[in-house]
Design a protein around this motif. Structure first.
Motif, PDB file in Angstrom:
ATOM      1  N   GLY A 115     -24.160 -52.305 -14.204  1.00 24.43           N
ATOM      2  CA  GLY A 115     -23.124 -53.163 -13.634  1.00 24.43           C
ATOM      3  C   GLY A 115     -23.551 -53.648 -12.264  1.00 24.43           C
ATOM      4  N   SER A 116     -22.589 -53.807 -11.379  1.00 20.89           N
ATOM      5  CA  SER A 116     -22.895 -54.280 -10.042  1.00 20.89           C
ATOM      6  C   SER A 116     -22.540 -53.216  -9.011  1.00 20.89           C
ATOM      7  N   ALA A 117     -23.102 -53.381  -7.825  1.00 21.13           N
ATOM      8  CA  ALA A 117     -22.861 -52.453  -6.726  1.00 21.13           C
ATOM      9  C   ALA A 117     -21.587 -52.852  -6.004  1.00 21.13           C
ATOM     10  N   ARG A 118     -20.759 -51.873  -5.694  1.00 22.23           N
ATOM     11  CA  ARG A 118     -19.532 -52.105  -4.932  1.00 22.23           C
ATOM     12  C   ARG A 118     -19.486 -51.117  -3.775  1.00 22.23           C
ATOM     13  N   MET A 119     -19.415 -51.659  -2.563  1.00 22.42           N
ATOM     14  CA  MET A 119     -19.301 -50.846  -1.359  1.00 22.42           C
ATOM     15  C   MET A 119     -18.214 -51.467  -0.492  1.00 22.42           C
ATOM     16  N   ARG A 120     -17.337 -50.619   0.036  1.00 21.89           N
ATOM     17  CA  ARG A 120     -16.327 -51.116   0.986  1.00 21.89           C
ATOM     18  C   ARG A 120     -16.005 -50.015   1.977  1.00 21.89           C
ATOM     19  N   ARG A 121     -15.605 -50.465   3.147  1.00 18.48           N
ATOM     20  CA  ARG A 121     -15.209 -49.521   4.191  1.00 18.48           C
ATOM     21  C   ARG A 121     -13.935 -48.800   3.781  1.00 18.48           C
ATOM     22  N   VAL A 122     -13.830 -47.537   4.133  1.00 16.60           N
ATOM     23  CA  VAL A 122     -12.583 -46.802   3.946  1.00 16.60           C
ATOM     24  C   VAL A 122     -11.625 -47.270   5.033  1.00 16.60           C
ATOM     25  N   MET A 123     -10.440 -47.681   4.626  1.00 15.30           N
ATOM     26  CA  MET A 123      -9.391 -48.106   5.556  1.00 15.30           C
ATOM     27  C   MET A 123      -8.194 -47.175   5.366  1.00 15.30           C
ATOM     28  N   ALA A 124      -7.365 -47.050   6.395  1.00 18.21           N
ATOM     29  CA  ALA A 124      -6.233 -46.127   6.355  1.00 18.21           C
ATOM     30  C   ALA A 124      -5.303 -46.407   5.184  1.00 18.21           C
ATOM     31  N   ASP A 125      -5.144 -47.667   4.813  1.00 15.98           N
ATOM     32  CA  ASP A 125      -4.183 -48.028   3.759  1.00 15.98           C
ATOM     33  C   ASP A 125      -4.855 -48.699   2.561  1.00 15.98           C
ATOM     34  N   ASP A 126      -6.098 -48.320   2.273  1.00 14.18           N
ATOM     35  CA  ASP A 126      -6.842 -49.040   1.233  1.00 14.18           C
ATOM     36  C   ASP A 126      -6.564 -48.574  -0.192  1.00 14.18           C
ATOM     37  N   GLY A 127      -5.753 -47.551  -0.375  1.00 16.27           N
ATOM     38  CA  GLY A 127      -5.426 -47.090  -1.721  1.00 16.27           C
ATOM     39  C   GLY A 127      -6.451 -46.154  -2.322  1.00 16.27           C
ATOM     40  N   GLY A 128      -7.532 -45.883  -1.605  1.00 13.98           N
ATOM     41  CA  GLY A 128      -8.525 -44.948  -2.110  1.00 13.98           C
ATOM     42  C   GLY A 128      -9.435 -45.560  -3.150  1.00 13.98           C
ATOM     43  N   LEU A 129     -10.020 -44.710  -3.949  1.00 14.78           N
ATOM     44  CA  LEU A 129     -10.952 -45.121  -4.996  1.00 14.78           C
ATOM     45  C   LEU A 129     -10.405 -44.633  -6.331  1.00 14.78           C
ATOM     46  N   PRO A 130      -9.895 -45.558  -7.141  1.00 18.04           N
ATOM     47  CA  PRO A 130      -9.283 -45.126  -8.403  1.00 18.04           C
ATOM     48  C   PRO A 130     -10.319 -44.610  -9.391  1.00 18.04           C
ATOM     49  N   ALA A 131      -9.860 -43.760 -10.292  1.00 19.29           N
ATOM     50  CA  ALA A 131     -10.711 -43.274 -11.371  1.00 19.29           C
ATOM     51  C   ALA A 131     -11.123 -44.465 -12.220  1.00 19.29           C
ATOM     52  N   GLY A 132     -12.266 -44.374 -12.844  1.00 18.45           N
ATOM     53  CA  GLY A 132     -12.664 -45.450 -13.747  1.00 18.45           C
ATOM     54  C   GLY A 132     -14.129 -45.807 -13.703  1.00 18.45           C
ATOM     55  N   PRO A 133     -14.719 -46.021 -12.493  1.00 14.15           N
ATOM     56  CA  PRO A 133     -16.137 -46.385 -12.493  1.00 14.15           C
ATOM     57  C   PRO A 133     -16.992 -45.283 -13.104  1.00 14.15           C
TER      58      PRO A 133
END
Length: 192
Positions: A115-133
């Motif tokens: 697939g593709s690479a996904r990177m993002r900064r952790v933010m206080a209200d970002d919702g986290g990282l959902p299960a699935g990848p």
């Protein structure tokens, strides 16, 4: 379900062949010779082109230093420690120019077959990282993070730690840090 932890200070530096810097490979998954996901930190000490990785999607974030200017053909992007991660095709590597001295960066490379690479900064209200990848991780660059994985005990992650999994069914959430304690961390994942 397995979560793996890698501490940056246990990973040796490997000099680049061109002498322009060094790399610390935090992860090559599922193995070093035929990886589908690779996470590394690089110290860029000189201007020059990135290496080509045909068929690989890349994400790049500046961790320390004044930053870089990446030239993709006619388009350029300037990145520093405040910038969002930059995503690009590894088969068309940019030319890199240092802004002002050595820069350290975080790299995520994902084989196109995954697939593709996904990177993002952790933010206080970002919702986290959902299960699935299929594969996902979190890298803590500064501060100490408290990771919640469903109803399991909280996992403490100090600066310089990569935590990853390829089979965790839980959503991941970082508890907000104390207001006087800075936290800089990045969510990493594969995406279809």
């Amino acid at each position: 379900m397995t979560r793996h932890r890698i501490a940056l200070d246990t990973v040796p530096r490997q000099p680049w062949r061109n002498g322009g810097g060094s790399t610390r490979e935090l992860l090559a998954w599922p193995d070093a010779t035929d990886w589908q996901v690779r996470v590394s930190m690089a110290d860029i000490a000189a201007d020059g082109p990135f290496s080509a990785f045909p068929g690989v999607q890349r994400a790049f974030a500046v961790l320390t230093g004044a930053g870089v200017r990446l030239q993709h053909g006619d388009a350029a992007v300037t990145l520093d420690t405040r910038s969002a991660p930059h995503h690009f095709d590894g088969g068309q590597p940019p030319d890199c120019r240092l802004t002002d001295g050595v820069t350290t960066d975080l790299n995520l490379m994902v084989a196109g077959s995954v697939g593709s690479a996904r990177m993002r900064r952790v933010m206080a209200d970002d919702g986290g990282l959902p299960a699935g990848p299929r594969w996902r991780g979190v890298f803590v660059a500064e501060g100490t993070a408290l990771l919640r994985c469903g109803t399991e005990p909280v996992v403490t992650l100090p600066a310089g730690t990569l935590l990853w999994s390829d089979d965790d069914p839980h959503d991941w959430q970082l508890d907000p840090p104390h207001p006087t304690t800075p936290l800089r961390a990045f969510w990493l994942a594969t995406a279809p």
